[in-house]
Design a protein around this motif. Structure first.
Motif, PDB file in Angstrom:
ATOM      1  N   ALA A  19      66.705  31.446  80.837  1.00 13.06           N
ATOM      2  CA  ALA A  19      66.748  32.866  81.183  1.00 13.06           C
ATOM      3  C   ALA A  19      67.919  33.122  82.121  1.00 13.06           C
ATOM      4  O   ALA A  19      68.117  32.374  83.086  1.00 13.06           O
ATOM      5  CB  ALA A  19      65.450  33.270  81.862  1.00 13.06           C
ATOM      6  N   ASP A  20      68.684  34.160  81.836  1.00 15.54           N
ATOM      7  CA  ASP A  20      69.737  34.579  82.755  1.00 15.54           C
ATOM      8  C   ASP A  20      69.105  35.426  83.841  1.00 15.54           C
ATOM      9  O   ASP A  20      68.388  36.382  83.551  1.00 15.54           O
ATOM     10  CB  ASP A  20      70.804  35.384  82.013  1.00 15.54           C
ATOM     11  CG  ASP A  20      71.600  34.518  81.057  1.00 15.54           C
ATOM     12  OD1 ASP A  20      71.914  33.373  81.423  1.00 15.54           O
ATOM     13  OD2 ASP A  20      71.895  34.987  79.949  1.00 15.54           O
ATOM     14  N   THR A  21      69.334  35.052  85.101  1.00 21.69           N
ATOM     15  CA  THR A  21      68.735  35.776  86.222  1.00 21.69           C
ATOM     16  C   THR A  21      69.798  36.085  87.266  1.00 21.69           C
ATOM     17  O   THR A  21      70.931  35.607  87.180  1.00 21.69           O
ATOM     18  CB  THR A  21      67.612  34.950  86.891  1.00 21.69           C
ATOM     19  OG1 THR A  21      68.210  33.874  87.641  1.00 21.69           O
ATOM     20  CG2 THR A  21      66.613  34.408  85.878  1.00 21.69           C
ATOM     21  N   ALA A  22      69.388  36.834  88.278  1.00 23.82           N
ATOM     22  CA  ALA A  22      70.280  37.186  89.378  1.00 23.82           C
ATOM     23  C   ALA A  22      70.755  35.971  90.162  1.00 23.82           C
ATOM     24  O   ALA A  22      71.744  36.052  90.884  1.00 23.82           O
ATOM     25  CB  ALA A  22      69.579  38.174  90.314  1.00 23.82           C
ATOM     26  N   ILE A  75      59.861  35.592  81.527  1.00 25.15           N
ATOM     27  CA  ILE A  75      61.156  36.272  81.680  1.00 25.15           C
ATOM     28  C   ILE A  75      60.940  37.720  82.108  1.00 25.15           C
ATOM     29  O   ILE A  75      61.638  38.228  82.996  1.00 25.15           O
ATOM     30  CB  ILE A  75      61.972  36.178  80.375  1.00 25.15           C
ATOM     31  CG1 ILE A  75      62.417  34.731  80.152  1.00 25.15           C
ATOM     32  CG2 ILE A  75      63.168  37.124  80.416  1.00 25.15           C
ATOM     33  CD1 ILE A  75      63.006  34.456  78.786  1.00 25.15           C
ATOM     34  N   LEU A  78      60.043  37.641  85.765  1.00 31.39           N
ATOM     35  CA  LEU A  78      61.220  37.284  86.574  1.00 31.39           C
ATOM     36  C   LEU A  78      62.189  38.467  86.663  1.00 31.39           C
ATOM     37  O   LEU A  78      62.712  38.759  87.748  1.00 31.39           O
ATOM     38  CB  LEU A  78      61.930  36.060  85.996  1.00 31.39           C
ATOM     39  CG  LEU A  78      61.283  34.721  86.291  1.00 31.39           C
ATOM     40  CD1 LEU A  78      61.824  33.641  85.364  1.00 31.39           C
ATOM     41  CD2 LEU A  78      61.482  34.325  87.752  1.00 31.39           C
ATOM     42  N   ASP A  79      62.425  39.143  85.552  1.00 31.12           N
ATOM     43  CA  ASP A  79      63.309  40.318  85.574  1.00 31.12           C
ATOM     44  C   ASP A  79      62.775  41.363  86.545  1.00 31.12           C
ATOM     45  O   ASP A  79      63.540  41.950  87.329  1.00 31.12           O
ATOM     46  CB  ASP A  79      63.458  40.918  84.172  1.00 31.12           C
ATOM     47  CG  ASP A  79      64.311  40.076  83.241  1.00 31.12           C
ATOM     48  OD1 ASP A  79      65.031  39.161  83.720  1.00 31.12           O
ATOM     49  OD2 ASP A  79      64.257  40.328  82.012  1.00 31.12           O
ATOM     50  N   TYR A  81      60.771  40.844  89.107  1.00 28.00           N
ATOM     51  CA  TYR A  81      60.896  40.301  90.463  1.00 28.00           C
ATOM     52  C   TYR A  81      62.314  40.523  90.990  1.00 28.00           C
ATOM     53  O   TYR A  81      62.514  41.040  92.097  1.00 28.00           O
ATOM     54  CB  TYR A  81      60.540  38.810  90.450  1.00 28.00           C
ATOM     55  CG  TYR A  81      60.851  38.082  91.737  1.00 28.00           C
ATOM     56  CD1 TYR A  81      60.010  38.171  92.840  1.00 28.00           C
ATOM     57  CD2 TYR A  81      61.988  37.288  91.844  1.00 28.00           C
ATOM     58  CE1 TYR A  81      60.294  37.497  94.016  1.00 28.00           C
ATOM     59  CE2 TYR A  81      62.272  36.605  93.018  1.00 28.00           C
ATOM     60  CZ  TYR A  81      61.432  36.719  94.100  1.00 28.00           C
ATOM     61  OH  TYR A  81      61.725  36.051  95.266  1.00 28.00           O
ATOM     62  N   PHE A  82      63.312  40.159  90.195  1.00 27.61           N
ATOM     63  CA  PHE A  82      64.698  40.302  90.652  1.00 27.61           C
ATOM     64  C   PHE A  82      65.128  41.764  90.767  1.00 27.61           C
ATOM     65  O   PHE A  82      66.043  42.081  91.513  1.00 27.61           O
ATOM     66  CB  PHE A  82      65.656  39.505  89.764  1.00 27.61           C
ATOM     67  CG  PHE A  82      65.578  38.030  90.012  1.00 27.61           C
ATOM     68  CD1 PHE A  82      65.970  37.482  91.215  1.00 27.61           C
ATOM     69  CD2 PHE A  82      65.075  37.170  89.042  1.00 27.61           C
ATOM     70  CE1 PHE A  82      65.880  36.123  91.473  1.00 27.61           C
ATOM     71  CE2 PHE A  82      64.987  35.807  89.277  1.00 27.61           C
ATOM     72  CZ  PHE A  82      65.389  35.286  90.494  1.00 27.61           C
ATOM     73  N   THR A 171      71.254  30.143  97.055  1.00 31.14           N
ATOM     74  CA  THR A 171      70.141  30.645  96.250  1.00 31.14           C
ATOM     75  C   THR A 171      68.950  30.956  97.150  1.00 31.14           C
ATOM     76  O   THR A 171      68.308  32.001  97.001  1.00 31.14           O
ATOM     77  CB  THR A 171      69.761  29.625  95.166  1.00 31.14           C
ATOM     78  OG1 THR A 171      70.903  29.405  94.328  1.00 31.14           O
ATOM     79  CG2 THR A 171      68.611  30.116  94.321  1.00 31.14           C
TER      80      THR A 171
END
Length: 187
Positions: A19-22, A75, A78-79, A81-82, A171
């Motif tokens: 997953a691409d995250t912040a 995902i 997580l999206d 959350y970010f 991070t």
């Protein structure tokens, strides 16, 4: 490997995606029991080593499956959350990669240290009945197979220092800033 071969080897199916995250790419892996592993900086050799380690530990080759329902839900959470829209993860967790004191500490962390707060290594040791085991708590944080979801970034040093972090200090700072514990990083 088909399911009959997995049964013979004793493994359980493992699905994964990146997953691409912040905070960069995260490898997410799940078993039928729940999310089993989250790995930072999951590109190239780091991703490949993590998958090989999972295969060895769980007795089966992980299968890339970005459409798997649990991975899609992870995902989505997580999206959120970010984006600052979610404070808690509501995902089934598979704790099979961790045991003993480390599992006890991580379960206490997950249950007892909410979003936007921090706890000292020694304080967390005391919560699990092992006062004086601050170093062992640090080891448990380093062994956390589910970072971000089981928020080891919320564990800090007694004197106010940030402590270590498997995903890197930048991070950890970014995650603590997201939760309002630290000011936003300048760069």
């Amino acid at each position: 490997m088909d399911s009959r071969e997995q049964d013979e080897r004793g493994g359980q199916p493992v699905v994964w995606t990146v997953a691409d995250t912040a905070i960069g790419p995260l490898l997410l892996a799940a078993t039928p029991a729940g999310l089993v592993n989250v790995v930072f900086h999951a590109t190239g050799p780091i991703r490949d080593r993590a998958l090989a380690r999972l295969a060895s530990r769980l007795g089966t080759e992980p299968v890339e499956a970005p459409g798997a329902p649990l991975l899609r839900e992870a995902i989505r959470q997580l999206d959120a959350y970010f984006a600052g829209e979610r404070r808690d993860f509501e995902l089934p967790l598979d704790w099979s990669l961790i045991s003993g004191f480390n599992r006890q500490v991580l379960r206490e962390l997950a249950a007892g240290v909410p979003y936007g707060s921090v706890v000292g290594y020694g304080d967390l040791a005391g919560r699990v009945g092992q006062p004086g085991a601050a170093q062992a708590v640090g080891t448990a944080m380093g062994a956390n197979p589910l970072p971000v979801v089981v928020a080891c970034h919320r564990v800090v040093e007694r004197d106010g220092g940030i402590g270590g972090f498997g995903g890197g200090l930048e991070t950890k700072r970014a995650l603590l800033a997201l939760e309002g514990v630290l000011p936003q990083p300048l760069f």
